[in-house]
Design a protein around this motif. Structure first.
Motif, PDB file in Angstrom:
ATOM      1  N   PRO A   1       0.821  -1.220   0.000  1.00 25.71           N
ATOM      2  CA  PRO A   1       0.000   0.000   0.000  1.00 25.71           C
ATOM      3  C   PRO A   1       0.852   1.266   0.000  1.00 25.71           C
ATOM      4  N   GLY A   2       0.514   2.194  -0.895  1.00 29.05           N
ATOM      5  CA  GLY A   2       1.293   3.424  -1.011  1.00 29.05           C
ATOM      6  C   GLY A   2       2.451   3.305  -1.971  1.00 29.05           C
ATOM      7  N   ASN A   3       2.699   2.082  -2.472  1.00 28.05           N
ATOM      8  CA  ASN A   3       3.791   1.821  -3.409  1.00 28.05           C
ATOM      9  C   ASN A   3       5.139   2.224  -2.811  1.00 28.05           C
ATOM     10  N   ASP A   4       6.078   2.654  -3.629  1.00 27.63           N
ATOM     11  CA  ASP A   4       7.420   2.956  -3.126  1.00 27.63           C
ATOM     12  C   ASP A   4       7.422   4.293  -2.391  1.00 27.63           C
ATOM     13  N   GLY A   5       8.361   4.445  -1.463  1.00 29.78           N
ATOM     14  CA  GLY A   5       8.526   5.705  -0.762  1.00 29.78           C
ATOM     15  C   GLY A   5       7.762   5.833   0.528  1.00 29.78           C
ATOM     16  N   VAL A   6       7.170   4.743   1.011  1.00 31.53           N
ATOM     17  CA  VAL A   6       6.467   4.778   2.296  1.00 31.53           C
ATOM     18  C   VAL A   6       7.497   4.730   3.429  1.00 31.53           C
ATOM     19  N   ARG A   7       7.347   5.602   4.400  1.00 33.11           N
ATOM     20  CA  ARG A   7       8.245   5.582   5.562  1.00 33.11           C
ATOM     21  C   ARG A   7       7.596   4.751   6.661  1.00 33.11           C
ATOM     22  N   TYR A   8       8.316   3.771   7.145  1.00 31.41           N
ATOM     23  CA  TYR A   8       7.773   2.924   8.201  1.00 31.41           C
ATOM     24  C   TYR A   8       8.907   2.426   9.092  1.00 31.41           C
ATOM     25  N   THR A   9       8.510   1.877  10.235  1.00 34.70           N
ATOM     26  CA  THR A   9       9.472   1.403  11.225  1.00 34.70           C
ATOM     27  C   THR A   9       9.588  -0.112  11.158  1.00 34.70           C
TER      28      THR A   9
ATOM     29  N   GLY B   1      22.073  -7.492  18.866  1.00 34.74           N
ATOM     30  CA  GLY B   1      22.654  -6.156  18.917  1.00 34.74           C
ATOM     31  C   GLY B   1      22.009  -5.142  18.000  1.00 34.74           C
ATOM     32  N   LEU B   2      21.060  -5.540  17.170  1.00 36.02           N
ATOM     33  CA  LEU B   2      20.380  -4.601  16.279  1.00 36.02           C
ATOM     34  C   LEU B   2      19.217  -3.950  17.017  1.00 36.02           C
ATOM     35  N   HIS B   3      18.785  -2.791  16.524  1.00 38.97           N
ATOM     36  CA  HIS B   3      17.687  -2.072  17.154  1.00 38.97           C
ATOM     37  C   HIS B   3      16.711  -1.591  16.088  1.00 38.97           C
ATOM     38  N   ASP B   4      15.544  -1.145  16.512  1.00 42.69           N
ATOM     39  CA  ASP B   4      14.517  -0.679  15.585  1.00 42.69           C
ATOM     40  C   ASP B   4      15.063   0.445  14.707  1.00 42.69           C
ATOM     41  N   PHE B   5      14.558   0.515  13.471  1.00 47.64           N
ATOM     42  CA  PHE B   5      15.000   1.562  12.563  1.00 47.64           C
ATOM     43  C   PHE B   5      13.891   1.894  11.580  1.00 47.64           C
ATOM     44  N   GLU B   6      14.022   3.060  10.942  1.00 47.70           N
ATOM     45  CA  GLU B   6      13.065   3.485   9.929  1.00 47.70           C
ATOM     46  C   GLU B   6      13.640   3.272   8.549  1.00 47.70           C
TER      47      GLU B   6
ATOM     48  N   GLU C   1       9.083   0.264  -0.283  1.00 53.04           N
ATOM     49  CA  GLU C   1       7.819  -0.437  -0.346  1.00 53.04           C
ATOM     50  C   GLU C   1       7.541  -1.083   1.012  1.00 53.04           C
ATOM     51  N   HIS C   2       6.301  -1.013   1.432  1.00 53.06           N
ATOM     52  CA  HIS C   2       5.876  -1.547   2.732  1.00 53.06           C
ATOM     53  C   HIS C   2       5.166  -2.865   2.443  1.00 53.06           C
ATOM     54  N   TYR C   3       5.881  -3.964   2.605  1.00 56.93           N
ATOM     55  CA  TYR C   3       5.382  -5.262   2.146  1.00 56.93           C
ATOM     56  C   TYR C   3       4.347  -5.859   3.097  1.00 56.93           C
ATOM     57  N   PHE C   4       3.153  -6.128   2.539  1.00 58.02           N
ATOM     58  CA  PHE C   4       2.119  -6.915   3.208  1.00 58.02           C
ATOM     59  C   PHE C   4       2.137  -8.287   2.554  1.00 58.02           C
ATOM     60  N   MET C   5       2.235  -9.349   3.370  1.00 57.19           N
ATOM     61  CA  MET C   5       2.478 -10.683   2.825  1.00 57.19           C
ATOM     62  C   MET C   5       1.569 -11.731   3.455  1.00 57.19           C
ATOM     63  N   HIS C   6       1.320 -12.793   2.709  1.00 58.71           N
ATOM     64  CA  HIS C   6       0.839 -14.028   3.310  1.00 58.71           C
ATOM     65  C   HIS C   6       2.055 -14.708   3.935  1.00 58.71           C
ATOM     66  N   VAL C   7       1.932 -15.153   5.178  1.00 57.63           N
ATOM     67  CA  VAL C   7       3.094 -15.734   5.859  1.00 57.63           C
ATOM     68  C   VAL C   7       2.723 -17.027   6.570  1.00 57.63           C
ATOM     69  N   ASP C   8       3.719 -17.900   6.668  1.00 62.27           N
ATOM     70  CA  ASP C   8       3.589 -19.164   7.382  1.00 62.27           C
ATOM     71  C   ASP C   8       3.594 -18.871   8.884  1.00 62.27           C
ATOM     72  N   PRO C   9       2.558 -19.282   9.622  1.00 69.28           N
ATOM     73  CA  PRO C   9       2.542 -19.003  11.063  1.00 69.28           C
ATOM     74  C   PRO C   9       3.633 -19.732  11.829  1.00 69.28           C
ATOM     75  N   GLY C  10       4.290 -20.701  11.187  1.00 71.73           N
ATOM     76  CA  GLY C  10       5.368 -21.423  11.843  1.00 71.73           C
ATOM     77  C   GLY C  10       6.729 -20.780  11.702  1.00 71.73           C
TER      78      GLY C  10
ATOM     79  N   ILE D   1       9.625  -7.151  12.563  1.00 65.70           N
ATOM     80  CA  ILE D   1       8.252  -6.913  12.126  1.00 65.70           C
ATOM     81  C   ILE D   1       8.074  -5.464  11.699  1.00 65.70           C
ATOM     82  N   THR D   2       6.952  -5.207  11.032  1.00 62.45           N
ATOM     83  CA  THR D   2       6.457  -3.858  10.818  1.00 62.45           C
ATOM     84  C   THR D   2       4.972  -3.890  11.138  1.00 62.45           C
ATOM     85  N   ARG D   3       4.309  -2.748  11.016  1.00 58.87           N
ATOM     86  CA  ARG D   3       2.891  -2.693  11.373  1.00 58.87           C
ATOM     87  C   ARG D   3       2.076  -1.992  10.293  1.00 58.87           C
ATOM     88  N   PHE D   4       0.887  -2.524  10.048  1.00 60.41           N
ATOM     89  CA  PHE D   4      -0.124  -1.890   9.230  1.00 60.41           C
ATOM     90  C   PHE D   4      -1.297  -1.611  10.166  1.00 60.41           C
ATOM     91  N   ASP D   5      -1.351  -0.387  10.710  1.00 61.20           N
ATOM     92  CA  ASP D   5      -2.324  -0.062  11.755  1.00 61.20           C
ATOM     93  C   ASP D   5      -2.166  -1.062  12.901  1.00 61.20           C
TER      94      ASP D   5
END
Length: 217
Positions: A111-119, A132-137, A141-150, A156-160
């Motif tokens: 959603p929003g195609n390229d250029g979306v800013r997200y965390t 040793g890594l930490h959250d970043f922006e 593209e903000h990828y929404f995917m079908h994912v294996d629950p296993g 992670i990122t968040r869509f609402d």
């Protein structure tokens, strides 16, 4: 010396040439012998694939022939690691559900195609990939995917209110699988050094699985 095969091609909008050069350089800096191929026929040579430690597909969309796909799947089932980023592995060969099952996910929308800013948030799952890594922006593209629950989800990122995996690991047979939905184009790796660090560590993690599987057998 560990051996890796990068197979690049598919939709040019994801800059498969440029992205593959970045990932190849990262592997070579870690002592890998890296071969880059521009044909899916590389997956037909099962004897050659069996001698690899890692396969990195960078091939958005496109189609793959049955014997090419079977060669790839068999190699991973038997212990060769596989690692990839964004559409190069998470939106390849859309008709091949077994490939998607191996990857652990499939692109649905951005959603929003390229250029979306997200965390991107690093989970609290212990892993050498994200230690040793930490959250970043990121702006991409903000990828929404079908994912294996296993999947073992490392970032992670968040869509609402929806939590969406960005980085994960899983097993496919004896093979280790690593995926990260970042890496739309080469410039994304310049936005935060943690991106390439995470992907590099993921590739190394996937490549280690073959030796461990052989030692256990």
């Amino acid at each position: 010396m560990k051996k890796a095969l990068i197979v690049r091609g598919g939709w040019e909008g994801h800059e498969p040439f440029q992205v593959s050069e970045i990932l190849a350089a990262a592997l070579r800096e870690n002592g890998f012998d890296v071969e880059i191929s521009e044909t899916l026929d590389s997956f037909r040579d099962e004897a050659k694939l069996a001698g690899l430690d890692l396969i990195v597909p960078i091939w958005t969309m496109g189609s793959i022939e049955r014997d090419q796909l079977n060669g790839l799947l068999n190699a991973v089932r038997n212990g060769v690691g596989i690692a990839g980023v964004q559409g190069g592995m998470g939106d390849a060969f859309r008709q091949e559900t077994e490939f998607q099952y191996m990857v652990g996910g499939q692109w649905v929308a951005h959603p929003g195609n390229d250029g979306v800013r997200y965390t991107v948030e690093i989970t609290d799952v212990p892993s050498p990939i994200t230690e040793g890594l930490h959250d970043f922006e990121v702006r991409s593209e903000h990828y929404f995917m079908h994912v294996d629950p296993g999947n073992t989800v490392l970032a992670i990122t968040r869509f609402d209110d929806t939590v969406m995996p960005v980085t994960w690991t899983k097993m496919y047979g004896k093979g280790r699988v690593f995926y990260c939905s970042l890496g739309h184009v080469a410039q994304v790796f310049e936005q935060d050094p943690q991106i390439l660090t995470m992907v590099t560590r993921g590739m190394l993690w996937a490549a280690e699985g073959k030796a461990l599987a052989e030692a256990a057998s």
